[in-house]
Design a protein around this motif. Sequence first.
Motif, PDB file in Angstrom:
ATOM      1  N   ARG A  50       0.828  -1.208   0.000  1.00 20.13           N
ATOM      2  CA  ARG A  50       0.000   0.000   0.000  1.00 20.13           C
ATOM      3  C   ARG A  50       0.863   1.258   0.000  1.00 20.13           C
ATOM      4  O   ARG A  50       0.538   2.244  -0.669  1.00 20.13           O
ATOM      5  CB  ARG A  50      -0.927  -0.014   1.223  1.00 20.13           C
ATOM      6  CG  ARG A  50      -2.153  -0.897   1.050  1.00 20.13           C
ATOM      7  CD  ARG A  50      -3.171  -0.656   2.165  1.00 20.13           C
ATOM      8  NE  ARG A  50      -2.678  -1.159   3.438  1.00 20.13           N
ATOM      9  CZ  ARG A  50      -2.911  -2.395   3.881  1.00 20.13           C
ATOM     10  NH1 ARG A  50      -3.606  -3.224   3.143  1.00 20.13           N
ATOM     11  NH2 ARG A  50      -2.449  -2.777   5.056  1.00 20.13           N
ATOM     12  N   ARG A  54       0.812   4.145  -2.859  1.00 15.73           N
ATOM     13  CA  ARG A  54       0.620   5.578  -2.603  1.00 15.73           C
ATOM     14  C   ARG A  54       1.785   6.397  -3.141  1.00 15.73           C
ATOM     15  O   ARG A  54       1.595   7.486  -3.704  1.00 15.73           O
ATOM     16  CB  ARG A  54       0.457   5.820  -1.095  1.00 15.73           C
ATOM     17  CG  ARG A  54      -0.885   5.373  -0.538  1.00 15.73           C
ATOM     18  CD  ARG A  54      -1.125   5.969   0.843  1.00 15.73           C
ATOM     19  NE  ARG A  54      -0.126   5.525   1.799  1.00 15.73           N
ATOM     20  CZ  ARG A  54      -0.271   4.455   2.575  1.00 15.73           C
ATOM     21  NH1 ARG A  54      -1.365   3.727   2.493  1.00 15.73           N
ATOM     22  NH2 ARG A  54       0.674   4.118   3.430  1.00 15.73           N
ATOM     23  N   ASP A  58       1.386   9.246  -5.923  1.00 16.89           N
ATOM     24  CA  ASP A  58       1.826  10.611  -5.636  1.00 16.89           C
ATOM     25  C   ASP A  58       2.895  11.059  -6.638  1.00 16.89           C
ATOM     26  O   ASP A  58       2.894  12.216  -7.076  1.00 16.89           O
ATOM     27  CB  ASP A  58       2.385  10.697  -4.213  1.00 16.89           C
ATOM     28  CG  ASP A  58       1.308  10.508  -3.160  1.00 16.89           C
ATOM     29  OD1 ASP A  58       0.125  10.603  -3.518  1.00 16.89           O
ATOM     30  OD2 ASP A  58       1.667  10.254  -2.000  1.00 16.89           O
TER      31      ASP A  58
END
Length: 212
Positions: A50, A54, A58
């Motif tokens: 995870r 992310r 980003d």
Amino acid sequence: DQVIQPLVRAGVEIVTLEDGARYTRDRLNTDPTALLTLVLKVQAAADYARKLSRYATDARARNRAAIRAGEAACTGWTPSWIVWDEEAGAFVLTPYATTIRRLIELSWGHGAQVVCRMLNAEGHPSPTGGAWSQIGVRSILQHPALHGARRTAEAGYEQQLRAWQKQRDRLRAANPDAVVPAKPQPVYVETPGAFPALLSQDDHLALLATAR
């Protein structure tokens, strides 16, 4: 209960690559700490995945923002005739642009089949170094970098795709013959002036309208 236990009951041996530990049905039945250790490793791996997801999301968002602001981003990815020049601090054309210019010139009066045959006869290699194909010619002609633009996907597509995948898996788990909604498609936007252009946008559109 939903993943590990069914695998174990089916006789599947689970090996964690981090340390090479092996978890078999016999071991998990006789060692009360083995199952807990395995679950903790799985949870740690999921948490790490995870975090990577992310980070990647980003990073893509930052790259999109930089591209649209006219800043250099993802300099390692460029079409075959463009490269990032560290000294100049800008994208510049490579010598291979001569081949792309010749492709453009030929495409004004000939279809893709003739263009790739003429490029091969003249000794112009394709971007992969081999012979040209009609698909290769058409992919170059459709590239927005020909008129200096850079194409990026709008933010949010990754989340839409993951949500669709979860819905698809849930529907198929309940009914293998379930009708799955259409896969979402990314929406692309172009940032003009990101690259040195080989022709104007109007000329590019005109060329695409006449290309065969």
